[in-house]
Write an enzyme that holds these catalytic residues in place. Structure first.
Site, PDB file in Angstrom:
ATOM      1  N   HIS A 226     -20.463  11.885   3.823  1.00  8.17           N
ATOM      2  CA  HIS A 226     -20.897  13.001   4.672  1.00  8.17           C
ATOM      3  C   HIS A 226     -20.589  14.357   4.046  1.00  8.17           C
ATOM      4  O   HIS A 226     -21.113  15.380   4.496  1.00  8.17           O
ATOM      5  CB  HIS A 226     -20.280  12.895   6.077  1.00  8.17           C
ATOM      6  CG  HIS A 226     -18.787  12.976   6.097  1.00  8.17           C
ATOM      7  ND1 HIS A 226     -17.979  11.876   5.930  1.00  8.17           N
ATOM      8  CD2 HIS A 226     -17.945  14.024   6.276  1.00  8.17           C
ATOM      9  CE1 HIS A 226     -16.711  12.244   6.024  1.00  8.17           C
ATOM     10  NE2 HIS A 226     -16.666  13.539   6.224  1.00  8.17           N
TER      11      HIS A 226
ATOM     12  N   ASN B  69      -2.925   0.256  -3.924  1.00  9.38           N
ATOM     13  CA  ASN B  69      -2.966  -0.885  -3.018  1.00  9.38           C
ATOM     14  C   ASN B  69      -3.179  -2.151  -3.820  1.00  9.38           C
ATOM     15  O   ASN B  69      -4.014  -2.189  -4.721  1.00  9.38           O
ATOM     16  CB  ASN B  69      -4.090  -0.726  -1.989  1.00  9.38           C
ATOM     17  CG  ASN B  69      -4.216  -1.933  -1.083  1.00  9.38           C
ATOM     18  OD1 ASN B  69      -5.075  -2.779  -1.275  1.00  9.38           O
ATOM     19  ND2 ASN B  69      -3.351  -2.008  -0.087  1.00  9.38           N
ATOM     20  N   VAL B  70      -2.395  -3.172  -3.515  1.00 11.11           N
ATOM     21  CA  VAL B  70      -2.621  -4.519  -4.045  1.00 11.11           C
ATOM     22  C   VAL B  70      -2.509  -5.468  -2.860  1.00 11.11           C
ATOM     23  O   VAL B  70      -1.585  -5.345  -2.050  1.00 11.11           O
ATOM     24  CB  VAL B  70      -1.623  -4.891  -5.165  1.00 11.11           C
ATOM     25  CG1 VAL B  70      -2.006  -4.219  -6.474  1.00 11.11           C
ATOM     26  CG2 VAL B  70      -0.193  -4.528  -4.789  1.00 11.11           C
ATOM     27  N   ARG B  71      -3.452  -6.389  -2.730  1.00 10.84           N
ATOM     28  CA  ARG B  71      -3.513  -7.188  -1.508  1.00 10.84           C
ATOM     29  C   ARG B  71      -4.052  -8.587  -1.787  1.00 10.84           C
ATOM     30  O   ARG B  71      -4.726  -8.830  -2.794  1.00 10.84           O
ATOM     31  CB  ARG B  71      -4.398  -6.493  -0.469  1.00 10.84           C
ATOM     32  CG  ARG B  71      -5.818  -6.239  -0.958  1.00 10.84           C
ATOM     33  CD  ARG B  71      -6.586  -5.324  -0.018  1.00 10.84           C
ATOM     34  NE  ARG B  71      -7.946  -5.069  -0.506  1.00 10.84           N
ATOM     35  CZ  ARG B  71      -8.264  -4.099  -1.347  1.00 10.84           C
ATOM     36  NH1 ARG B  71      -7.321  -3.297  -1.813  1.00 10.84           N
ATOM     37  NH2 ARG B  71      -9.512  -3.935  -1.749  1.00 10.84           N
TER      38      ARG B  71
ATOM     39  N   SER C 251       0.852  -1.183   0.000  1.00  7.05           N
ATOM     40  CA  SER C 251       0.000   0.000   0.000  1.00  7.05           C
ATOM     41  C   SER C 251       0.884   1.227   0.000  1.00  7.05           C
ATOM     42  O   SER C 251       1.878   1.283   0.734  1.00  7.05           O
ATOM     43  CB  SER C 251      -0.918   0.006   1.227  1.00  7.05           C
ATOM     44  OG  SER C 251      -1.778   1.130   1.198  1.00  7.05           O
TER      45      SER C 251
ATOM     46  N   GLY D  24      -4.791  -5.227  14.880  1.00  5.29           N
ATOM     47  CA  GLY D  24      -3.609  -5.019  15.698  1.00  5.29           C
ATOM     48  C   GLY D  24      -2.368  -4.729  14.899  1.00  5.29           C
ATOM     49  O   GLY D  24      -1.254  -5.034  15.325  1.00  5.29           O
TER      50      GLY D  24
ATOM     51  N   HIS E 146      -2.673   7.109  -4.572  1.00  3.85           N
ATOM     52  CA  HIS E 146      -2.796   5.937  -3.692  1.00  3.85           C
ATOM     53  C   HIS E 146      -2.792   4.684  -4.559  1.00  3.85           C
ATOM     54  O   HIS E 146      -3.425   4.638  -5.618  1.00  3.85           O
ATOM     55  CB  HIS E 146      -4.111   6.021  -2.904  1.00  3.85           C
ATOM     56  CG  HIS E 146      -4.543   4.729  -2.287  1.00  3.85           C
ATOM     57  ND1 HIS E 146      -5.632   4.006  -2.758  1.00  3.85           N
ATOM     58  CD2 HIS E 146      -4.045   4.017  -1.251  1.00  3.85           C
ATOM     59  CE1 HIS E 146      -5.783   2.915  -2.027  1.00  3.85           C
ATOM     60  NE2 HIS E 146      -4.833   2.891  -1.109  1.00  3.85           N
TER      61      HIS E 146
ATOM     62  N   HIS F 121       2.263  12.199  -1.021  1.00  5.91           N
ATOM     63  CA  HIS F 121       1.797  13.582  -0.908  1.00  5.91           C
ATOM     64  C   HIS F 121       2.906  14.519  -1.379  1.00  5.91           C
ATOM     65  O   HIS F 121       3.808  14.869  -0.601  1.00  5.91           O
ATOM     66  CB  HIS F 121       1.433  13.913   0.542  1.00  5.91           C
ATOM     67  CG  HIS F 121       0.283  13.143   1.086  1.00  5.91           C
ATOM     68  ND1 HIS F 121      -1.022  13.359   0.679  1.00  5.91           N
ATOM     69  CD2 HIS F 121       0.229  12.147   2.008  1.00  5.91           C
ATOM     70  CE1 HIS F 121      -1.831  12.540   1.341  1.00  5.91           C
ATOM     71  NE2 HIS F 121      -1.100  11.795   2.143  1.00  5.91           N
TER      72      HIS F 121
ATOM     73  N   ARG G 251       0.490  -2.329  12.833  1.00  2.00           N
ATOM     74  CA  ARG G 251       1.397  -1.296  13.334  1.00  2.00           C
ATOM     75  C   ARG G 251       0.829   0.083  13.001  1.00  2.00           C
ATOM     76  O   ARG G 251       0.726   0.471  11.833  1.00  2.00           O
ATOM     77  CB  ARG G 251       2.781  -1.473  12.715  1.00  2.00           C
ATOM     78  CG  ARG G 251       3.825  -0.529  13.263  1.00  2.00           C
ATOM     79  CD  ARG G 251       5.202  -0.975  12.799  1.00  2.00           C
ATOM     80  NE  ARG G 251       6.245  -0.150  13.373  1.00  2.00           N
ATOM     81  CZ  ARG G 251       6.741   0.942  12.781  1.00  2.00           C
ATOM     82  NH1 ARG G 251       6.269   1.328  11.607  1.00  2.00           N
ATOM     83  NH2 ARG G 251       7.709   1.634  13.363  1.00  2.00           N
TER      84      ARG G 251
END
Length: 298
Positions: free
Chosen positions: A173, A106-108, A90, A256, A104, A94, A258
């Site tokens: 929102h 992300n590959v997962r 990920s 949990g 951004h 900036h 980091r």
């Protein structure tokens, strides 16, 4: 299931992207290896106060546990209580110059296991662009590269994954998009493991091609306090989305993970203003009227 090829690809992708970004910036990314007590660990590569990037992070993580977090099983209640293994890369970048967009990627990969039953696995990922000052040339280039990454896997995938991205990166929102989108996908387990893995590799391999030319075009554009003020204001929307809606952030915190690595996506300087709107016809207003509304860029 042998997950080592996936891990090997993700670690190599992280190294390759960091190498390319270091050439663009001229500075070095700090390497921060970490371990997770419950199982697994990762490596976070971070740059701050660079010549090009005010802050950027490229993280690899590979974690496991005895119970799938709620954020990962919300749409799959049948998997609640299973053990899990999750890994991925990920990144969020900036740049300092407000004319250079935030990006951004992300590959997962997830696999949920239970004794006596077949494992359930899936891939996810995508990339999206968040400009502060929009340029049609940049948006078209980014989306065209996303389309090329998906073309080998079927003509219908790009429109579907683009729409998914527009819907996912929407700040409910605020009733506005986070940026100009890109592609997003999740729960990818068809038609088979090899094809799904190849698609994820193609997305990862196209990232630098999608983003680097935009940086090269905009990095020398002069800017001042007005542009910086608007950049910091719009970065607030990025923070709001990540902390309220983003699945990856929520999964990391609930599992949990980091915290420093999870929150590396946060921009370094952000402001909020009460009920502020840009002046009609201004360059800032153009972002809202011309770029933050989903459209077909290619």
């Amino acid at each position: 299931m042998d997950t080592r090829p996936v891990r090997d690809y993700f670690t190599a992708l992280q190294a390759r992207i960091v190498g390319a970004l270091e050439k663009l910036d001229g500075g070095a990314f700090r390497a921060d290896a970490w371990e997770r007590a419950e199982g697994g660990g990762g490596s976070t590569r971070v740059i701050e106060d660079g010549a090009l990037f005010e802050r950027g992070g490229v993280a690899f993580s590979h974690v496991s546990g005895r119970q799938l977090p709620a954020s990962a099983s919300a749409s799959r209640p049948q998997l609640a209580g299973r053990g899990f293994e999750a890994m991925g890369v990920s990144l969020v970048l900036h740049p300092r110059n407000p004319y250079c967009p935030t990006v951004h990627l992300n590959v997962r990969f997830f696999i949920a296991t239970k004794a006596g039953e077949d494992p359930v696995w899936w891939f996810g990922g995508g990339m999206d662009l968040t400009p502060y000052y929009g340029f049609e040339e940049d948006a078209r280039h980014f989306h065209a590269t996303c389309r090329r990454a998906l073309e080998p896997f079927g003509a219908g995938l790009h429109p579907r994954y683009k729409k998914w991205c527009d819907e996912y990166f929407f700040i409910k929102h605020r009733n506005e998009a986070r940026g100009v989108g890109g592609i997003f996908f999740d729960d990818l387990a068809e038609p088979d493991f090899d094809t799904a893995f190849a698609l994820v590799r193609s997305v990862g391999d196209h990232f630098i091609t999608a983003y680097a030319p935009i940086l090269e075009r905009r990095r020398a554009t002069p800017w001042g306090e007005r542009e910086r003020s608007f950049q910091c204001y719009r970065r607030g929307r990025y923070v709001e989305f990540n902390l309220v809606y983003d699945r990856g952030t929520l999964f990391g915190l609930q599992s949990g993970g980091r915290t420093e690595s999870i929150l590396m996506s946060m921009p370094p300087a952000v402001t909020w203003r009460y009920d502020w709107v840009p002046a009609p016809g201004s360059p800032e207003a153009k972002l809202y009227t011309d770029f933050l509304k989903p459209r077909d860029w290619v």
